[in-house]
Write an enzyme that holds these catalytic residues in place. Structure first.
Site, PDB file in Angstrom:
ATOM      1  N   GLU A  17      -6.200  12.911  -1.277  1.00 15.40           N
ATOM      2  CA  GLU A  17      -5.784  13.507   0.272  1.00 15.40           C
ATOM      3  C   GLU A  17      -4.733  13.342   0.795  1.00 15.40           C
ATOM      4  O   GLU A  17      -3.432  12.676  -0.238  1.00 15.40           O
ATOM      5  CB  GLU A  17      -6.429  12.034   0.904  1.00 15.40           C
ATOM      6  CG  GLU A  17      -7.673  11.840   1.140  1.00 15.40           C
ATOM      7  CD  GLU A  17      -8.221  12.634   3.418  1.00 15.40           C
ATOM      8  OE1 GLU A  17      -6.307  12.850   3.304  1.00 15.40           O
ATOM      9  OE2 GLU A  17      -8.470  12.876   3.521  1.00 15.40           O
ATOM     10  N   ARG A  97     -11.664  -0.314   4.608  1.00 15.93           N
ATOM     11  CA  ARG A  97     -10.456   0.584   3.608  1.00 15.93           C
ATOM     12  C   ARG A  97      -9.178   0.947   4.358  1.00 15.93           C
ATOM     13  O   ARG A  97      -9.500   1.559   5.615  1.00 15.93           O
ATOM     14  CB  ARG A  97     -11.086   0.725   2.392  1.00 15.93           C
ATOM     15  CG  ARG A  97     -11.527   2.606   2.954  1.00 15.93           C
ATOM     16  CD  ARG A  97     -11.922   3.506   1.787  1.00 15.93           C
ATOM     17  NE  ARG A  97     -11.842   4.691   1.895  1.00 15.93           N
ATOM     18  CZ  ARG A  97     -12.092   6.039   2.705  1.00 15.93           C
ATOM     19  NH1 ARG A  97     -10.344   5.481   2.692  1.00 15.93           N
ATOM     20  NH2 ARG A  97     -12.351   6.764   2.680  1.00 15.93           N
ATOM     21  N   ASN A  99      -7.566   4.238   5.984  1.00 14.89           N
ATOM     22  CA  ASN A  99      -7.576   6.109   5.625  1.00 14.89           C
ATOM     23  C   ASN A  99      -5.916   6.449   5.836  1.00 14.89           C
ATOM     24  O   ASN A  99      -5.813   6.064   5.311  1.00 14.89           O
ATOM     25  CB  ASN A  99      -8.691   6.274   6.155  1.00 14.89           C
ATOM     26  CG  ASN A  99      -9.433   7.309   5.785  1.00 14.89           C
ATOM     27  OD1 ASN A  99      -9.633   7.793   4.786  1.00 14.89           O
ATOM     28  ND2 ASN A  99      -9.074   8.270   6.451  1.00 14.89           N
ATOM     29  N   ASP A 117     -18.967   1.833   4.972  1.00 13.32           N
ATOM     30  CA  ASP A 117     -20.359   2.818   5.296  1.00 13.32           C
ATOM     31  C   ASP A 117     -20.268   3.585   6.178  1.00 13.32           C
ATOM     32  O   ASP A 117     -20.804   4.138   7.038  1.00 13.32           O
ATOM     33  CB  ASP A 117     -20.837   1.938   5.652  1.00 13.32           C
ATOM     34  CG  ASP A 117     -21.028   0.726   6.750  1.00 13.32           C
ATOM     35  OD1 ASP A 117     -19.924   0.959   7.455  1.00 13.32           O
ATOM     36  OD2 ASP A 117     -21.789   0.107   7.287  1.00 13.32           O
ATOM     37  N   ASN A 145      -8.343   9.574  10.824  1.00 14.78           N
ATOM     38  CA  ASN A 145      -7.696  10.766   9.819  1.00 14.78           C
ATOM     39  C   ASN A 145      -6.907  11.374  10.612  1.00 14.78           C
ATOM     40  O   ASN A 145      -5.583  10.578  10.660  1.00 14.78           O
ATOM     41  CB  ASN A 145      -8.932  11.550   9.878  1.00 14.78           C
ATOM     42  CG  ASN A 145      -9.898  11.481   8.133  1.00 14.78           C
ATOM     43  OD1 ASN A 145      -9.420  11.392   6.973  1.00 14.78           O
ATOM     44  ND2 ASN A 145     -11.359  12.233   8.056  1.00 14.78           N
ATOM     45  N   ASP A 193     -11.019  16.761   9.065  1.00 15.00           N
ATOM     46  CA  ASP A 193     -10.225  15.420   8.618  1.00 15.00           C
ATOM     47  C   ASP A 193      -8.929  15.886   8.499  1.00 15.00           C
ATOM     48  O   ASP A 193      -7.971  15.175   9.900  1.00 15.00           O
ATOM     49  CB  ASP A 193     -10.182  15.695   7.565  1.00 15.00           C
ATOM     50  CG  ASP A 193     -10.539  14.435   6.715  1.00 15.00           C
ATOM     51  OD1 ASP A 193      -9.361  14.284   6.153  1.00 15.00           O
ATOM     52  OD2 ASP A 193     -11.565  14.907   5.388  1.00 15.00           O
TER      53      ASP A 193
END
Length: 282
Positions: A17, A97, A99, A117, A145, A193
């Site tokens: 990423e 978390r 990103n 999740d 994102n 994304d």
């Protein structure tokens, strides 16, 4: 239009990423989120480095004074030029978390979070300055994102992946307003994304489960598709000495029979002309 890709870094990253071109160091920075690794790659010498992090790392960006700023599971941390580490902001939320993240034109980090999740509303988007001052921006996000700014700095693009949209805000003095749809990704084409904005104001977006990177003109019209052999490209950025090569990170997590290049960094030489990315002011 389909461009030809090359393999920049052969790897098996679980969740590659956040590619970022560090103009000062003239190398690419990218992360393996689930592998807890920060990578660098010098396309001239071929030299690569890997730094392990103690927890999942969503993004790594260069700092103005050297070192890196990291968007980590439990907050934002700083890697010093000598390799030392310290926390800038810590906020432990069980099940959540870090990103993707991006640095705004004024050097402020805009950092996203998500639940493991991917529960709707479990993620956030916030901004943090070099002094550690934090301000919430969005608090009802599923998978925060891609984030990026227009060449004149007056627009901010943003993706919450499950919405299948690239949204755009009016941006001024570190604040956003007027959220609206810039482009929608049709059913069956994957999920938006990571993104990058080029010097012409076009928005390039990687399509998770879509096996492609798309370019949209400043008025939101699709005008280019880069087809890839891997189903899960995650993000893209322009790099190289003249910022004309498009680097694309990819993932292999969740794939039962990954393509041999899944988890590698791909590159499309001469894809366009990118913008130099600002360094974090901290």
């Amino acid at each position: 239009m389909t461009n030809t890709y090359d393999v920049a870094v052969q790897a098996e990253a679980a969740l590659g990423e956040g590619p970022t071109w560090d103009s000062a160091a003239q190398h690419l920075i990218w992360v393996d989120i689930l592998g807890s690794r920060v990578h660098t790659y010098d396309p001239v010498s071929g030299r690569r480095t890997v730094r392990a992090t103690e927890q999942h790392v969503g993004a790594a960006k260069p700092r103005a004074g050297g070192g890196l700023v990291l968007n980590l599971r439990d907050g934002v941390g700083l890697v010093e030029p000598d390799g030392g580490f310290r926390w800038l902001h810590r906020e432990v939320v069980p099940g959540r978390r870090a990103n993707d993240a991006a640095v705004a034109p004024d050097g402020v980090l805009w950092a996203g979070t998500m639940r493991y999740d991917e529960a709707p509303g479990g993620g956030t988007l916030f901004r943090i300055g070099g002094d550690g001052a934090v301000a919430g921006v969005l608090d009802d996000v599923a998978v925060s994102n891609g984030t990026g700014w227009s060449p004149d700095g007056r627009l901010m693009y943003y993706i919450d992946s499950p919405t299948r949209r690239i949204d755009v805000f009016d941006y001024a003095d570190g604040s956003v307003d007027g959220r609206r749809t810039f482009a929608a990704i049709e059913e069956g084409a994957g999920f938006p994304d990571g993104l990058t904005v080029d010097a012409d104001g076009c928005v390039w977006v990687a399509l998770w489960d879509g096996g492609a990177v798309r370019r949209y003109t400043p008025d939101g019209v699709l005008d280019r598709v880069v087809e890839l052999p891997v189903p899960r490209p995650t993000a893209c950025t322009f790099g190289g000495a003249d910022l004309t090569d498009l680097y694309i990170t990819t993932a292999r997590t969740g794939l039962t029979a990954p393509h041999p290049l899944a988890g590698s960094v791909l590159v499309v030489p001469g894809a366009g002309k990118g913008l130099a990315q600002p360094a974090f002011a901290g």
